[in-house]
Design a protein around this motif. Structure first.
Motif, mmCIF file in Angstrom:
data_model
loop_
_atom_site.group_PDB
_atom_site.id
_atom_site.type_symbol
_atom_site.label_atom_id
_atom_site.label_comp_id
_atom_site.label_asym_id
_atom_site.label_seq_id
_atom_site.Cartn_x
_atom_site.Cartn_y
_atom_site.Cartn_z
ATOM 1 N N ASP A 148 0.846 -1.188 0.000
ATOM 2 C CA ASP A 148 0.000 0.000 0.000
ATOM 3 C C ASP A 148 0.888 1.248 0.000
ATOM 4 O O ASP A 148 2.120 1.155 -0.088
ATOM 5 C CB ASP A 148 -1.003 -0.026 1.155
ATOM 6 C CG ASP A 148 -0.394 0.256 2.526
ATOM 7 O OD1 ASP A 148 0.810 0.582 2.622
ATOM 8 O OD2 ASP A 148 -1.128 0.151 3.528
ATOM 9 N N LYS A 149 0.309 2.413 0.109
ATOM 10 C CA LYS A 149 1.078 3.653 -0.011
ATOM 11 C C LYS A 149 2.081 3.837 1.121
ATOM 12 O O LYS A 149 3.033 4.615 0.991
ATOM 13 C CB LYS A 149 0.128 4.853 -0.063
ATOM 14 C CG LYS A 149 -0.690 5.051 1.219
ATOM 15 C CD LYS A 149 -1.620 6.254 1.086
ATOM 16 C CE LYS A 149 -2.418 6.459 2.377
ATOM 17 N NZ LYS A 149 -3.324 7.632 2.285
ATOM 18 N N ASN A 150 1.888 3.110 2.233
ATOM 19 C CA ASN A 150 2.809 3.198 3.362
ATOM 20 C C ASN A 150 3.707 1.962 3.475
ATOM 21 O O ASN A 150 4.317 1.721 4.513
ATOM 22 C CB ASN A 150 2.025 3.399 4.663
ATOM 23 C CG ASN A 150 1.299 4.727 4.689
ATOM 24 O OD1 ASN A 150 1.864 5.765 4.351
ATOM 25 N ND2 ASN A 150 0.026 4.707 5.063
ATOM 26 N N ASN A 151 3.757 1.196 2.411
ATOM 27 C CA ASN A 151 4.624 0.006 2.297
ATOM 28 C C ASN A 151 4.188 -1.167 3.163
ATOM 29 O O ASN A 151 4.998 -2.069 3.437
ATOM 30 C CB ASN A 151 6.090 0.350 2.565
ATOM 31 C CG ASN A 151 6.692 1.174 1.444
ATOM 32 O OD1 ASN A 151 6.237 1.117 0.302
ATOM 33 N ND2 ASN A 151 7.712 1.959 1.772
ATOM 34 N N TRP A 152 2.924 -1.204 3.568
ATOM 35 C CA TRP A 152 2.414 -2.403 4.210
ATOM 36 C C TRP A 152 2.074 -3.425 3.127
ATOM 37 O O TRP A 152 1.550 -3.071 2.066
ATOM 38 C CB TRP A 152 1.155 -2.102 5.018
ATOM 39 C CG TRP A 152 1.375 -1.206 6.193
ATOM 40 C CD1 TRP A 152 1.189 0.144 6.232
ATOM 41 C CD2 TRP A 152 1.831 -1.585 7.498
ATOM 42 N NE1 TRP A 152 1.495 0.633 7.489
ATOM 43 C CE2 TRP A 152 1.894 -0.409 8.288
ATOM 44 C CE3 TRP A 152 2.179 -2.801 8.073
ATOM 45 C CZ2 TRP A 152 2.290 -0.412 9.615
ATOM 46 C CZ3 TRP A 152 2.579 -2.810 9.414
ATOM 47 C CH2 TRP A 152 2.629 -1.641 10.171
ATOM 48 N N LEU A 153 2.374 -4.686 3.371
ATOM 49 C CA LEU A 153 2.015 -5.732 2.430
ATOM 50 C C LEU A 153 0.493 -5.886 2.346
ATOM 51 O O LEU A 153 -0.215 -5.726 3.344
ATOM 52 C CB LEU A 153 2.637 -7.067 2.848
ATOM 53 C CG LEU A 153 4.144 -7.194 2.651
ATOM 54 C CD1 LEU A 153 4.650 -8.492 3.305
ATOM 55 C CD2 LEU A 153 4.530 -7.159 1.175
ATOM 56 N N LYS A 154 0.022 -6.215 1.152
ATOM 57 C CA LYS A 154 -1.408 -6.441 0.928
ATOM 58 C C LYS A 154 -1.633 -7.899 0.545
ATOM 59 O O LYS A 154 -0.734 -8.581 0.054
ATOM 60 C CB LYS A 154 -1.910 -5.503 -0.176
ATOM 61 C CG LYS A 154 -1.768 -4.025 0.198
ATOM 62 C CD LYS A 154 -2.098 -3.104 -0.963
ATOM 63 C CE LYS A 154 -3.575 -3.099 -1.286
ATOM 64 N NZ LYS A 154 -3.897 -2.115 -2.358
ATOM 65 N N LEU A 155 -2.840 -8.389 0.766
ATOM 66 C CA LEU A 155 -3.148 -9.785 0.488
ATOM 67 C C LEU A 155 -2.963 -10.096 -0.996
ATOM 68 O O LEU A 155 -3.442 -9.362 -1.858
ATOM 69 C CB LEU A 155 -4.590 -10.106 0.887
ATOM 70 C CG LEU A 155 -4.995 -9.953 2.352
ATOM 71 C CD1 LEU A 155 -6.413 -10.467 2.550
ATOM 72 C CD2 LEU A 155 -4.044 -10.678 3.283
ATOM 73 N N GLY A 156 -2.266 -11.188 -1.262
ATOM 74 C CA GLY A 156 -2.082 -11.609 -2.633
ATOM 75 C C GLY A 156 -0.854 -12.479 -2.786
ATOM 76 O O GLY A 156 -0.069 -12.655 -1.846
ATOM 77 N N PHE A 157 -0.672 -13.008 -3.966
ATOM 78 C CA PHE A 157 0.517 -13.781 -4.328
ATOM 79 C C PHE A 157 1.447 -12.921 -5.174
ATOM 80 O O PHE A 157 2.621 -12.759 -4.871
ATOM 81 C CB PHE A 157 0.097 -15.034 -5.102
ATOM 82 C CG PHE A 157 1.246 -15.839 -5.660
ATOM 83 C CD1 PHE A 157 2.042 -16.600 -4.817
ATOM 84 C CD2 PHE A 157 1.529 -15.835 -7.022
ATOM 85 C CE1 PHE A 157 3.110 -17.346 -5.327
ATOM 86 C CE2 PHE A 157 2.580 -16.578 -7.540
ATOM 87 C CZ PHE A 157 3.377 -17.334 -6.694
ATOM 88 N N CYS A 158 0.902 -12.323 -6.220
ATOM 89 C CA CYS A 158 1.678 -11.442 -7.091
ATOM 90 C C CYS A 158 0.806 -10.227 -7.374
ATOM 91 O O CYS A 158 0.018 -10.218 -8.314
ATOM 92 C CB CYS A 158 2.064 -12.187 -8.367
ATOM 93 S SG CYS A 158 3.337 -11.369 -9.324
ATOM 94 N N GLY A 159 0.926 -9.222 -6.519
ATOM 95 C CA GLY A 159 0.024 -8.088 -6.562
ATOM 96 C C GLY A 159 -1.047 -8.220 -5.488
ATOM 97 O O GLY A 159 -0.877 -8.930 -4.497
#
Length: 418
Positions: free
Chosen positions: A347-358
């Motif tokens: 996300d915009k604050n560099n937290w990981l988001k749910l997903g495998f590639c994206g």
């Protein structure tokens, strides 16, 4: 030319056709920026810092719960979402531990590493404070059994950097938190090793330990061994990445403690290491010439955490003679560049988001939330090797699949009997 090269790098899984033009442009710009890194090591440590710093720096400030987004699977079960914070901490610390255990120096890397280490200690002192805003949950649900194990593994990987500097009160609170988990039994699966490694850490620091819980995981996994580097996850084989997420690394690390304390024979550890090496051979060969790997089984949102076993064998400098360290470095670098440059990963604050590639929240499992994703850090373990190590200095070389599919000579593969 620039667009063509970028699309070639994302030619797997139909990614290029799935992103919007604005996302493609952003990713192209990011791909261009990758060439600014002077070597693979710089790319690795800057990427690890990008992933880990939101967790560690917010924990140090007492703002983890305030600032960490809470994204969860659409099928998330009845467990408390409070478990997500311990997930983020335990998994992140297990991944950064070897790197921050390196000596301080005045290089750019050294300054980043020192800052992360100082924040990691400050954060631990805060998140075990009952009056603190980020107090971690060890008392509710079964999930804390999992992530106390990753935190224990972090302490085993970096005792001088992570355990020794803690204040005495924090140490006692951590010990008490780990012991409080004994009122819940791990499930009859890879979870048994979570109980084992947590008790192994207590043993390693001279604390009272639960012998049954300590030994049960090691014995059960040995009974479930299927051959050729694969353990069953329970009595049955699961064709997924849990041999890497959990089983091989925790088996070997637990046995090392048991051998050091005369509770197991050295040969038992040696056999576990041979099995881990064999599994690592398979992992290296699973990386395609393009730097992709199969999205198989559960927990694929843990991304490159799938390569913890290969990464740990490299960190231990125990790669088989048939695998040059540069093969692993180059293969994993390509995987990371493919995976972490895709729009939607952060996300915009560099937290990981749910997903495998994206960003692919629909593939998240019922137990997955934001904190779960920090298993990704476990593929960065070779950063614990100094920059002068052969892993980093050896000239770039093609990995096995890249050799095989380009008509080069490559090492033939055979099973092991252990």
């Amino acid at each position: 030319m620039r667009r063509r090269k970028f699309i070639e790098a994302l030619s797997f899984a139909g990614i290029a056709g799935a992103v919007k033009p604005s996302q493609l442009l952003a990713a192209e710009q990011h791909a261009e920026s990758l060439s600014l890194y002077k070597n693979d090591r710089q790319y690795w440590y800057e990427l690890l810092h990008k992933i880990a710093n939101p967790v560690v720096s917010n924990l140090a400030k007492g703002t983890l719960k305030k600032n960490m987004p809470l994204e969860k699977s659409a099928t998330f079960d009845s467990r408390s979402l409070s478990v997500t914070y311990l997930e983020a901490v335990g998994r992140t610390y297990a991944g950064i531990a070897p790197w921050i255990a390196l000596p301080n120096d005045n290089s750019r890397e050294g300054i980043m590493r020192k800052g992360l280490k100082e924040d990691a200690i400050t954060g631990l002192n805060k998140c075990f404070d009952p009056a603190g805003a980020d107090l971690l949950n060890f008392s509710k649900d079964y999930q804390p059994i999992v992530d106390s194990a990753y935190l224990a593994q972090a302490f085993l990987r970096a005792p001088v950097a992570l355990w020794q500097p803690l204040d005495s009160l924090t140490k006692q609170r951590i010990i008490a938190s780990f012991k409080s988990l004994r009122n819940r039994k791990p499930f009859n699966s890879n979870w048994l090793l979570f109980g084992s490694i947590t008790e192994a850490f207590l043993l390693s620091i001279g604390e009272e330990y639960d012998n049954g819980r300590l030994m049960h995981g090691v014995k059960s996994l040995n009974d479930w061994y299927k051959g050729d580097g694969w353990y069953g996850d329970g009595p049955n084989l699961a064709f997924d990445y849990y041999n890497s997420f959990v089983i091989h690394p925790m088996m070997v690390d637990t046995l090392r403690v048991l051998v050091d304390h005369k509770l197991e024979e050295e040969k038992t550890y040696d056999v576990a290491l041979i099995r881990m090496q064999r599994y690592a051979v398979g992992q290296e060969r699973m990386i395609s010439p393009e730097g992709t790997y199969p999205p198989i089984g559960r927990s694929i949102t843990y991304r490159t955490g799938a390569f913890q076993a290969l990464s740990q064998v490299a960190l231990m400098e125990k790669l088989p003679e048939t695998i040059a360290p540069a093969q692993v470095r180059c293969a994993l670098t390509k995987v990371k560049k493919n995976m972490y440059s895709v729009p939607g990963t952060f996300d915009k604050n560099n937290w990981l988001k749910l997903g495998f590639c994206g960003h692919q929240p629909e593939i998240a499992d019922y137990y997955t939330s934001t904190g779960s994703l920090y298993m990704a850090t476990l593929s960065f373990l070779p950063l614990g090797l100094p920059a002068t190590n052969l892993f980093w200095t050896q000239e770039p070389v093609d990995w096995t699949a890249k050799k095989a599919w380009s008509g080069q000579s490559f090492q033939k593969d055979y099973h092991v009997d252990y």
